[in-house]
Design a protein around this motif. Structure first.
Motif, mmCIF file in Angstrom:
data_model
loop_
_atom_site.group_PDB
_atom_site.id
_atom_site.type_symbol
_atom_site.label_atom_id
_atom_site.label_comp_id
_atom_site.label_asym_id
_atom_site.label_seq_id
_atom_site.Cartn_x
_atom_site.Cartn_y
_atom_site.Cartn_z
ATOM 1 N N ILE A 96 0.843 -1.192 0.000
ATOM 2 C CA ILE A 96 0.000 0.000 0.000
ATOM 3 C C ILE A 96 0.883 1.249 0.000
ATOM 4 C CG2 ILE A 96 -1.841 1.240 1.170
ATOM 5 C CD1 ILE A 96 -2.584 -1.525 -0.048
ATOM 6 N N LYS A 97 1.965 1.224 0.772
ATOM 7 C CA LYS A 97 2.883 2.363 0.781
ATOM 8 C C LYS A 97 3.537 2.544 -0.584
ATOM 9 C CE LYS A 97 5.352 3.172 4.483
ATOM 10 N NZ LYS A 97 6.271 3.025 5.629
ATOM 11 N N ASP A 98 3.795 1.444 -1.278
ATOM 12 C CA ASP A 98 4.355 1.541 -2.634
ATOM 13 C C ASP A 98 3.376 2.235 -3.580
ATOM 14 O OD1 ASP A 98 6.683 0.269 -1.884
ATOM 15 O OD2 ASP A 98 6.091 -1.695 -2.636
ATOM 16 N N LEU A 99 2.116 1.806 -3.546
ATOM 17 C CA LEU A 99 1.106 2.402 -4.422
ATOM 18 C C LEU A 99 0.876 3.875 -4.083
ATOM 19 C CD1 LEU A 99 -1.544 -0.464 -4.713
ATOM 20 C CD2 LEU A 99 0.151 0.252 -6.409
ATOM 21 N N LEU A 100 0.862 4.189 -2.799
ATOM 22 C CA LEU A 100 0.700 5.580 -2.396
ATOM 23 C C LEU A 100 1.880 6.429 -2.855
ATOM 24 C CD1 LEU A 100 -0.789 5.215 1.208
ATOM 25 C CD2 LEU A 100 -1.931 6.115 -0.826
ATOM 26 N N ALA A 101 3.080 5.835 -2.831
ATOM 27 C CA ALA A 101 4.259 6.562 -3.305
ATOM 28 C C ALA A 101 4.143 6.858 -4.795
ATOM 29 C CB ALA A 101 5.522 5.752 -3.012
ATOM 30 N N TYR A 102 3.609 5.911 -5.555
ATOM 31 C CA TYR A 102 3.369 6.161 -6.985
ATOM 32 C C TYR A 102 2.370 7.298 -7.160
ATOM 33 C CZ TYR A 102 5.952 2.486 -9.427
ATOM 34 O OH TYR A 102 6.954 1.735 -9.996
ATOM 35 N N LEU A 103 1.295 7.279 -6.383
ATOM 36 C CA LEU A 103 0.273 8.310 -6.510
ATOM 37 C C LEU A 103 0.823 9.680 -6.147
ATOM 38 C CD1 LEU A 103 -2.921 6.554 -5.055
ATOM 39 C CD2 LEU A 103 -2.215 6.806 -7.442
ATOM 40 N N ARG A 104 1.624 9.765 -5.091
ATOM 41 C CA ARG A 104 2.202 11.050 -4.705
ATOM 42 C C ARG A 104 3.172 11.555 -5.765
ATOM 43 N NH1 ARG A 104 2.756 8.275 0.485
ATOM 44 N NH2 ARG A 104 1.035 8.903 1.851
ATOM 45 N N THR A 105 3.892 10.641 -6.383
ATOM 46 C CA THR A 105 4.825 11.032 -7.438
ATOM 47 C C THR A 105 4.075 11.545 -8.656
ATOM 48 O OG1 THR A 105 6.456 9.401 -6.684
ATOM 49 C CG2 THR A 105 6.709 10.233 -8.922
ATOM 50 N N VAL A 106 2.981 10.888 -9.000
ATOM 51 C CA VAL A 106 2.167 11.328 -10.132
ATOM 52 C C VAL A 106 1.537 12.689 -9.833
ATOM 53 C CG1 VAL A 106 0.078 10.852 -11.470
ATOM 54 C CG2 VAL A 106 1.694 9.006 -10.976
ATOM 55 N N GLU A 107 1.136 12.896 -8.584
ATOM 56 C CA GLU A 107 0.454 14.149 -8.244
ATOM 57 C C GLU A 107 1.351 15.362 -8.470
ATOM 58 O OE1 GLU A 107 -1.669 16.473 -4.519
ATOM 59 O OE2 GLU A 107 -0.197 14.897 -4.164
ATOM 60 N N ASN A 108 2.581 15.336 -7.917
ATOM 61 C CA ASN A 108 3.430 16.512 -8.105
ATOM 62 C C ASN A 108 4.932 16.221 -8.152
ATOM 63 O OD1 ASN A 108 4.285 16.236 -5.372
ATOM 64 N ND2 ASN A 108 2.543 17.443 -4.677
ATOM 65 N N GLY A 109 5.352 15.028 -7.750
ATOM 66 C CA GLY A 109 6.766 14.674 -7.816
ATOM 67 C C GLY A 109 7.638 15.406 -6.820
ATOM 68 N N LEU A 110 7.053 16.130 -5.868
ATOM 69 C CA LEU A 110 7.840 16.921 -4.927
ATOM 70 C C LEU A 110 8.202 16.154 -3.657
ATOM 71 C CD1 LEU A 110 6.008 20.370 -5.223
ATOM 72 C CD2 LEU A 110 8.089 19.597 -6.388
#
Length: 222
Positions: free
Chosen positions: A21-35
């Motif tokens: 779940i943390k992996d998928l959330l990390a992908y989502l956060r990266t897609v959102e803004n990459g910051l």
């Protein structure tokens, strides 16, 4: 999780702290803004892409020198010294993230679609299926549950404005999850369901106890 019922897990890792779940959330956060540098670094080799620690350190040094984010440095990988062998791999990673962003711009593209595409393009679930262990199967079930969370958000969350973009909707989703995850650490006096094993619940501190798995052949000591 999907019904937004507050809960506490005793003796186990809570849902949003599980690795997959943390992996998928990390992908989502990266897609959102990459910051979020921590999220980008978490997934740059998940699944494995053959990007070494030396390359990651050089990207981080470039980011520090040029006062940009780690993902911002990845987008300029062609200008980073000493990563010739890994340049193609970094480029592929950036292209992957950027493709998710482009698809998210479509009004018909849901968050559930995004999760499905991330899983498909990275081969995340496929690798777990090939592993074919009890732990791997459990991780797949957790991913399926997380997909149901995104589906529920797509179907029921209508608080966005008329001009809201897919990135904006993803941001709202991540903010909502952050609030939900925070409630996982509530105290025992809170109005929440406590999840634990039968043996952990054998005391008298709970006025009501529900036992699951009592079907014939499932629960032991019938």
């Amino acid at each position: 999780v999907t019904a937004n019922i507050p809960y506490r897990i005793v003796g186990a890792v809570n849902f949003y702290q599980r690795r997959e779940i943390k992996d998928l959330l990390a992908y989502l956060r990266t897609v959102e803004n990459g910051l979020d540098d921590i999220s980008v670094k978490r997934i740059i080799n998940v699944p494995k892409r053959g990007i070494g620690l030396t390359t990651i350190d050089r990207v981080a040094d470039y980011a520090l020198t040029h006062e940009t984010s780690f993902y911002g440095a990845l987008q300029n990988y062609e200008y980073i010294d000493g990563i010739k062998r890994s340049a193609g791999k970094l480029g592929s990673f950036v292209s992957l993230i950027e493709s998710f962003k482009r698809h998210l711009a479509s009004p018909e593209y849901s968050l559930e679609d995004l999760i499905r595409e991330i899983i498909e393009e990275t081969g995340y679930v496929r690798l777990l299926e090939e592993e074919d262990t009890e732990e791997a199967n459990g991780r797949i079930e957790n991913i399926e549950e997380f997909m149901s969370v995104t589906k529920n958000f797509d179907e029921t969350n209508t608080d966005g404005t008329e001009n809201e973009t897919g990135i904006d909707r993803l941001g709202r989703f991540l903010n909502d999850l952050a609030l939900i995850a925070d409630t996982d650490d509530g105290d025992m006096e809170a109005a929440e369901v406590t999840l634990m094993t039968l043996h952990a619940a054998k005391g008298l501190e709970f006025p009501v106890v529900f036992l699951i798995g009592m079907e014939e052949g499932v629960f032991p000591l019938s």
